[in-house]
Design a protein around this motif. Structure first.
Motif, mmCIF file in Angstrom:
data_model
loop_
_atom_site.group_PDB
_atom_site.id
_atom_site.type_symbol
_atom_site.label_atom_id
_atom_site.label_comp_id
_atom_site.label_asym_id
_atom_site.label_seq_id
_atom_site.Cartn_x
_atom_site.Cartn_y
_atom_site.Cartn_z
ATOM 1 N N LYS A 179 73.158 49.300 104.518
ATOM 2 C CA LYS A 179 74.351 48.424 104.059
ATOM 3 C C LYS A 179 74.288 48.974 102.710
ATOM 4 N N LYS A 180 73.010 49.157 102.024
ATOM 5 C CA LYS A 180 73.200 49.444 100.833
ATOM 6 C C LYS A 180 74.319 50.803 100.221
ATOM 7 N N VAL A 181 73.800 51.871 101.021
ATOM 8 C CA VAL A 181 74.896 52.918 101.265
ATOM 9 C C VAL A 181 75.979 52.837 101.092
ATOM 10 N N PHE A 182 76.386 52.507 102.456
ATOM 11 C CA PHE A 182 77.877 51.962 102.008
ATOM 12 C C PHE A 182 78.900 50.833 100.723
ATOM 13 N N ASP A 183 77.681 50.342 100.734
ATOM 14 C CA ASP A 183 78.465 48.662 99.586
ATOM 15 C C ASP A 183 78.561 49.833 98.076
ATOM 16 N N LYS A 184 77.204 51.200 97.967
ATOM 17 C CA LYS A 184 77.663 51.926 96.861
ATOM 18 C C LYS A 184 79.221 52.684 97.011
ATOM 19 N N MET A 185 79.406 52.938 98.355
ATOM 20 C CA MET A 185 80.191 53.986 98.353
ATOM 21 C C MET A 185 81.640 53.700 97.598
ATOM 22 N N ARG A 186 82.444 54.372 96.831
ATOM 23 C CA ARG A 186 83.403 53.829 96.187
ATOM 24 C C ARG A 186 84.687 54.098 97.193
ATOM 25 N N LYS A 187 84.401 55.498 97.927
ATOM 26 C CA LYS A 187 85.804 55.660 98.310
ATOM 27 C C LYS A 187 85.116 55.812 100.201
ATOM 28 N N LYS A 188 85.458 55.116 100.790
ATOM 29 C CA LYS A 188 85.231 55.658 102.876
ATOM 30 C C LYS A 188 86.686 55.571 103.449
ATOM 31 N N SER A 189 85.804 57.011 104.194
ATOM 32 C CA SER A 189 86.564 57.471 105.392
ATOM 33 C C SER A 189 86.911 56.265 106.460
ATOM 34 N N THR A 200 92.773 43.992 106.474
ATOM 35 C CA THR A 200 92.904 44.035 105.436
ATOM 36 C C THR A 200 92.991 44.018 103.787
ATOM 37 N N MET A 201 92.185 45.159 103.719
ATOM 38 C CA MET A 201 91.930 46.417 102.220
ATOM 39 C C MET A 201 93.138 46.898 102.329
ATOM 40 N N ASN A 202 93.360 46.873 100.831
ATOM 41 C CA ASN A 202 94.264 47.842 100.896
ATOM 42 C C ASN A 202 93.550 49.113 100.966
ATOM 43 N N GLY A 203 94.137 50.398 101.806
ATOM 44 C CA GLY A 203 93.723 51.766 101.284
ATOM 45 C C GLY A 203 92.722 51.824 102.683
ATOM 46 N N ALA A 204 92.469 50.735 102.865
ATOM 47 C CA ALA A 204 91.586 51.311 103.862
ATOM 48 C C ALA A 204 91.966 52.022 105.781
ATOM 49 N N PRO A 205 91.263 52.034 105.929
ATOM 50 C CA PRO A 205 92.183 53.348 107.145
ATOM 51 C C PRO A 205 92.920 52.909 108.468
ATOM 52 N N LYS A 206 93.172 53.539 109.357
ATOM 53 C CA LYS A 206 93.851 51.940 110.409
ATOM 54 C C LYS A 206 92.250 52.054 111.515
ATOM 55 N N ALA A 231 90.098 54.622 118.166
ATOM 56 C CA ALA A 231 89.173 54.017 119.791
ATOM 57 C C ALA A 231 87.896 53.948 118.907
ATOM 58 N N ILE A 232 87.274 54.537 117.852
ATOM 59 C CA ILE A 232 85.316 54.570 117.968
ATOM 60 C C ILE A 232 85.726 53.036 117.152
ATOM 61 N N THR A 233 86.003 53.016 116.519
ATOM 62 C CA THR A 233 86.620 51.743 115.905
ATOM 63 C C THR A 233 86.343 50.926 117.061
ATOM 64 N N PHE A 234 86.795 49.969 118.155
ATOM 65 C CA PHE A 234 86.734 49.534 118.993
ATOM 66 C C PHE A 234 85.325 49.694 119.031
ATOM 67 N N GLU A 260 92.514 43.083 123.828
ATOM 68 C CA GLU A 260 93.686 43.149 124.261
ATOM 69 C C GLU A 260 94.864 43.379 122.959
ATOM 70 N N TYR A 261 93.928 43.265 121.475
ATOM 71 C CA TYR A 261 94.218 43.401 120.493
ATOM 72 C C TYR A 261 94.724 44.498 120.136
ATOM 73 N N MET A 262 93.519 45.311 120.299
ATOM 74 C CA MET A 262 93.430 47.414 120.193
ATOM 75 C C MET A 262 94.763 47.512 121.555
#
Length: 176
Positions: A65-75, A104-110, A113-116, A137-139
């Motif tokens: 979580k700490k690494v994730f929070d520190k990252m400026r750009k995320k794929s 909801t974040m601007n610039g975040a990727p769509k 299938a892996i996200t879901f 259903e949303y997916m």
């Protein structure tokens, strides 16, 4: 490399982190992370995502979580690694909140299938059939993502726990 005074690049460190993950060696992974920081490597997408994956799979979700929070750009892979890690390790509400942030974040990727897989795994870990059905259903309806076997497995687990064996049978047939 070190004895020859050859400086590794980001991809070398990512390969080392992958090996640490495969070995389940949190100590070696932390050493690689410390080496990266001491030698001026920034938490770019590849290195950061590899660190998140290593930390979560080696049992240190807090460090992930700490690494994730520190990252400026995320794929997308970065988001997927964190959402899935939270979902798999019993932090379902956090995983779903992070998914909402991603959407909801601007610039975040769509999401893909892996996200879901991560989202539905979070629902399964929380034993929340209602949320699982909503996200399944949303997916398919909102994102047009066709379910894969991992999605069906999560839903089968949820329906099994709820004693809804007709749904289990229906989904089991869909996998075949």
């Amino acid at each position: 490399m070190q004895s020859e005074n050859v400086m590794p690049n980001e991809f070398t460190l990512v390969s080392l982190l992958k090996a640490c993950t495969e070995l389940g060696s949190l100590n070696l992974g932390k050493w690689v992370h410390d080496f990266a920081l001491k030698n001026g490597f920034r938490l770019e997408v590849y290195l950061g995502t590899a660190l998140i994956d290593m930390y979560s799979k080696c049992g240190s979700l807090e460090d992930a979580k700490k690494v994730f929070d520190k990252m400026r750009k995320k794929s997308l892979a970065t988001w997927n690694a964190m959402i899935t890690s939270l979902g798999v390790y019993g932090f379902g509400e956090e995983a779903l909140a992070l998914f909402t942030t991603m959407e909801t974040m601007n610039g975040a990727p769509k999401p893909d299938a892996i996200t879901f897989v991560g989202v539905l795994c979070a629902c399964a870990q929380a034993n929340d059939l209602t949320q699982g059905c909503k996200y399944f259903e949303y997916m398919t309806q909102h994102y047009g993502i066709s379910p894969i076997s991992e999605h069906y497995s999560c839903m089968i687990e949820l329906y099994s726990r709820a004693g809804m064996l007709d749904e289990v049978e229906r989904l089991s047939k869909a996998i075949r």
